[in-house]
Write a protein that holds these residues in place. Structure first.
Motif, PDB file in Angstrom:
ATOM      1  N   THR A  92     -20.539  25.580 -45.697  1.00  0.00           N
ATOM      2  CA  THR A  92     -21.195  26.890 -45.784  1.00  0.00           C
ATOM      3  C   THR A  92     -20.184  28.018 -45.709  1.00  0.00           C
ATOM      4  OG1 THR A  92     -23.155  25.955 -44.712  1.00  0.00           O
ATOM      5  CG2 THR A  92     -22.975  28.354 -44.785  1.00  0.00           C
ATOM      6  N   LEU A  93     -19.213  27.918 -44.796  1.00  0.00           N
ATOM      7  CA  LEU A  93     -18.175  28.948 -44.686  1.00  0.00           C
ATOM      8  C   LEU A  93     -17.351  29.038 -45.967  1.00  0.00           C
ATOM      9  CD1 LEU A  93     -16.848  28.530 -41.029  1.00  0.00           C
ATOM     10  CD2 LEU A  93     -18.161  30.422 -41.977  1.00  0.00           C
ATOM     11  N   LEU A  94     -17.009  27.906 -46.544  1.00  0.00           N
ATOM     12  CA  LEU A  94     -16.242  27.921 -47.786  1.00  0.00           C
ATOM     13  C   LEU A  94     -17.053  28.512 -48.934  1.00  0.00           C
ATOM     14  CD1 LEU A  94     -14.480  24.443 -47.545  1.00  0.00           C
ATOM     15  CD2 LEU A  94     -13.415  26.684 -47.318  1.00  0.00           C
ATOM     16  N   LEU A  95     -18.335  28.169 -48.986  1.00  0.00           N
ATOM     17  CA  LEU A  95     -19.187  28.711 -50.044  1.00  0.00           C
ATOM     18  C   LEU A  95     -19.322  30.229 -49.924  1.00  0.00           C
ATOM     19  CD1 LEU A  95     -21.054  28.094 -52.451  1.00  0.00           C
ATOM     20  CD2 LEU A  95     -22.932  27.842 -50.806  1.00  0.00           C
ATOM     21  N   PHE A 155     -18.690  28.943 -31.054  1.00  0.00           N
ATOM     22  CA  PHE A 155     -17.315  28.547 -30.763  1.00  0.00           C
ATOM     23  C   PHE A 155     -16.677  27.849 -31.960  1.00  0.00           C
ATOM     24  CE2 PHE A 155     -19.979  28.188 -26.940  1.00  0.00           C
ATOM     25  CZ  PHE A 155     -19.429  29.208 -26.181  1.00  0.00           C
ATOM     26  N   ALA A 156     -17.414  26.945 -32.588  1.00  0.00           N
ATOM     27  CA  ALA A 156     -16.883  26.263 -33.770  1.00  0.00           C
ATOM     28  C   ALA A 156     -16.669  27.250 -34.913  1.00  0.00           C
ATOM     29  CB  ALA A 156     -17.833  25.148 -34.191  1.00  0.00           C
ATOM     30  N   TYR A 157     -17.577  28.217 -35.048  1.00  0.00           N
ATOM     31  CA  TYR A 157     -17.439  29.203 -36.123  1.00  0.00           C
ATOM     32  C   TYR A 157     -16.165  30.012 -35.968  1.00  0.00           C
ATOM     33  CZ  TYR A 157     -18.058  33.576 -38.641  1.00  0.00           C
ATOM     34  OH  TYR A 157     -17.855  34.660 -39.438  1.00  0.00           O
ATOM     35  N   ARG A 158     -15.899  30.513 -34.768  1.00  0.00           N
ATOM     36  CA  ARG A 158     -14.715  31.342 -34.572  1.00  0.00           C
ATOM     37  C   ARG A 158     -13.437  30.543 -34.800  1.00  0.00           C
ATOM     38  NH1 ARG A 158     -15.022  35.632 -36.172  1.00  0.00           N
ATOM     39  NH2 ARG A 158     -12.908  35.867 -35.369  1.00  0.00           N
ATOM     40  N   ALA A 159     -13.409  29.293 -34.366  1.00  0.00           N
ATOM     41  CA  ALA A 159     -12.216  28.463 -34.549  1.00  0.00           C
ATOM     42  C   ALA A 159     -11.928  28.217 -36.027  1.00  0.00           C
ATOM     43  CB  ALA A 159     -12.385  27.145 -33.805  1.00  0.00           C
ATOM     44  N   ILE A 160     -12.968  27.873 -36.784  1.00  0.00           N
ATOM     45  CA  ILE A 160     -12.771  27.579 -38.205  1.00  0.00           C
ATOM     46  C   ILE A 160     -12.525  28.851 -39.002  1.00  0.00           C
ATOM     47  CG2 ILE A 160     -13.841  26.558 -40.246  1.00  0.00           C
ATOM     48  CD1 ILE A 160     -15.395  24.719 -38.364  1.00  0.00           C
ATOM     49  N   ARG A 189      -9.659  17.187 -50.721  1.00  0.00           N
ATOM     50  CA  ARG A 189      -8.218  16.954 -50.845  1.00  0.00           C
ATOM     51  C   ARG A 189      -7.377  18.221 -50.804  1.00  0.00           C
ATOM     52  NH1 ARG A 189      -7.203  12.858 -55.739  1.00  0.00           N
ATOM     53  NH2 ARG A 189      -5.148  12.880 -54.713  1.00  0.00           N
ATOM     54  N   VAL A 190      -8.003  19.379 -50.923  1.00  0.00           N
ATOM     55  CA  VAL A 190      -7.236  20.631 -50.939  1.00  0.00           C
ATOM     56  C   VAL A 190      -7.629  21.547 -49.782  1.00  0.00           C
ATOM     57  CG1 VAL A 190      -6.651  22.694 -52.274  1.00  0.00           C
ATOM     58  CG2 VAL A 190      -6.950  20.494 -53.437  1.00  0.00           C
ATOM     59  N   LEU A 191      -8.921  21.857 -49.664  1.00  0.00           N
ATOM     60  CA  LEU A 191      -9.341  22.865 -48.694  1.00  0.00           C
ATOM     61  C   LEU A 191      -9.394  22.327 -47.268  1.00  0.00           C
ATOM     62  CD1 LEU A 191     -12.139  24.666 -50.747  1.00  0.00           C
ATOM     63  CD2 LEU A 191      -9.708  25.223 -50.544  1.00  0.00           C
ATOM     64  N   ILE A 192     -10.057  21.190 -47.065  1.00  0.00           N
ATOM     65  CA  ILE A 192     -10.195  20.656 -45.710  1.00  0.00           C
ATOM     66  C   ILE A 192      -8.845  20.325 -45.075  1.00  0.00           C
ATOM     67  CG2 ILE A 192     -11.029  18.650 -44.415  1.00  0.00           C
ATOM     68  CD1 ILE A 192     -13.603  18.807 -45.920  1.00  0.00           C
ATOM     69  N   ARG A 197      -6.504  22.375 -38.714  1.00  0.00           N
ATOM     70  CA  ARG A 197      -6.288  22.930 -37.380  1.00  0.00           C
ATOM     71  C   ARG A 197      -7.546  23.598 -36.844  1.00  0.00           C
ATOM     72  NH1 ARG A 197      -0.981  26.432 -36.573  1.00  0.00           N
ATOM     73  NH2 ARG A 197      -0.182  24.360 -37.105  1.00  0.00           N
ATOM     74  N   GLY A 198      -8.218  24.384 -37.662  1.00  0.00           N
ATOM     75  CA  GLY A 198      -9.453  25.026 -37.214  1.00  0.00           C
ATOM     76  C   GLY A 198     -10.568  24.030 -36.969  1.00  0.00           C
ATOM     77  N   ILE A 199     -10.646  22.995 -37.825  1.00  0.00           N
ATOM     78  CA  ILE A 199     -11.679  21.978 -37.640  1.00  0.00           C
ATOM     79  C   ILE A 199     -11.458  21.215 -36.344  1.00  0.00           C
ATOM     80  CG2 ILE A 199     -12.582  19.829 -38.596  1.00  0.00           C
ATOM     81  CD1 ILE A 199     -12.113  20.989 -41.379  1.00  0.00           C
ATOM     82  N   LEU A 200     -10.214  20.851 -36.052  1.00  0.00           N
ATOM     83  CA  LEU A 200      -9.918  20.150 -34.801  1.00  0.00           C
ATOM     84  C   LEU A 200     -10.192  21.033 -33.591  1.00  0.00           C
ATOM     85  CD1 LEU A 200      -6.659  18.176 -35.658  1.00  0.00           C
ATOM     86  CD2 LEU A 200      -8.938  17.256 -35.262  1.00  0.00           C
ATOM     87  N   ALA A 201      -9.870  22.326 -33.709  1.00  0.00           N
ATOM     88  CA  ALA A 201     -10.157  23.244 -32.601  1.00  0.00           C
ATOM     89  C   ALA A 201     -11.666  23.345 -32.369  1.00  0.00           C
ATOM     90  CB  ALA A 201      -9.571  24.625 -32.902  1.00  0.00           C
TER      91      ALA A 201
END
Length: 278
Positions: A92-95, A155-160, A189-192, A197-201
């Protein structure tokens, strides 16, 4: 190759050591106090490991066996919540970032809103939803993942989003599309990989929040780690502190493993250099 000059306002090694030492001391004092509390011998004075050995020799039998079941429930909820939030939030954030940039403010407002709503108010609003959900899908502890997903969303939103702001995803996606990659390949293969780092956070914070959450699980009558510890504390306060220390250790190791996965994956992509060039 010209060496990079150090940042003018970067703290010195001594200052960094003092900051990290102060933060570590703040966390260490309550943990040391908990350990000392479990080692007390009572009115006779002194310290021993009798409570620790009695707990382990009993194999967490009797009333303490429920804590192991509750720990398994909390770990399952943590995994389910992380998967649910990341599957919904990252695409959703990428879209929004690529196709609908005007909706970014609305997206931020919706994602940050749950942090301003008290947990008890959130439960009152979710109670009718859970009554319908219980009739359709059952009332297992796994259903808490939906409520926890709302709780950890800010929290997940701000990190990503912080990681997303530092990556030119539009240029990367356009370059990949120009080379013939489909949108699934661009995403996986490109964006994720650039947002790892943000996803892990976000996963870090989600796991920590789920393992420490009590109010929602208690009001919805679900058996999780925190609710089981409260039940045990009414019978034996010393044992519940031991179990809390073990739960803290387990949570720390779990977060360490999650962080290590990202480090190993990044390191595996490095290639040896040749000809003295970086």
């Amino acid at each position: 190759m010209t060496p990079v000059a150090p940042v003018a306002h970067a703290p010195t090694r001594l200052v960094r050591g003092l900051i990290l030492g102060s933060i570590g001391l703040v966390f260490a004092i309550p943990i040391v106090a908990m350990v000392e509390f479990t080692l007390r011998s009572g009115l006779a004075g002194g310290h021993d490991f009798s409570r620790w050995t009695a707990l382990f020799q009993g194999g967490f039998a009797g009333p303490y066996r429920a804590v192991l079941v509750a720990l398994g429930n909390s770990v399952g909820l943590a995994v389910g919540t992380v998967v649910l939030v990341l599957l919904l939030l990252v695409p959703t954030l990428l879209l929004v970032h690529l196709r609908f940039p005007r909706l970014r403010r609305l997206m931020e407002f919706v994602c940050i809103l749950p942090i301003s709503i008290p947990a008890i108010v959130l439960v009152v609003g979710l109670a009718p939803v859970y009554s319908v959900l219980g009739r359709l899908l059952g009332s297992g502890v796994w259903t808490l993942a939906f409520a926890y997903g709302i709780t950890v969303l800010p929290f997940a939103y701000r990190a990503i989003q912080a990681n997303l702001d530092g990556v030119d995803v539009r240029t990367l996606s356009e370059a990949a599309r120009t080379l013939g990659a489909g949108w699934v390949s661009v995403l996986l293969r490109v964006l994720i990989p650039n947002l790892r780092r943000g996803i892990l956070a976000g996963a870090f914070i989600s796991v920590a929040v789920v393992l420490g959450e009590f109010t929602i699980a208690s009001l919805l009558n679900r058996n999780t780690l925190q609710t089981s510890l409260v039940v045990v504390s009414k019978a034996d306060p010393y044992t519940v502190v031991i179990l809390s220390l073990l739960a803290l250790t387990f949570a720390f190791l779990l977060l360490l493993v999650i962080g290590r996965l990202g480090t190993v994956r990044t390191g595996s992509r490095r290639r040896p250099t040749t000809g003295g060039q970086p």
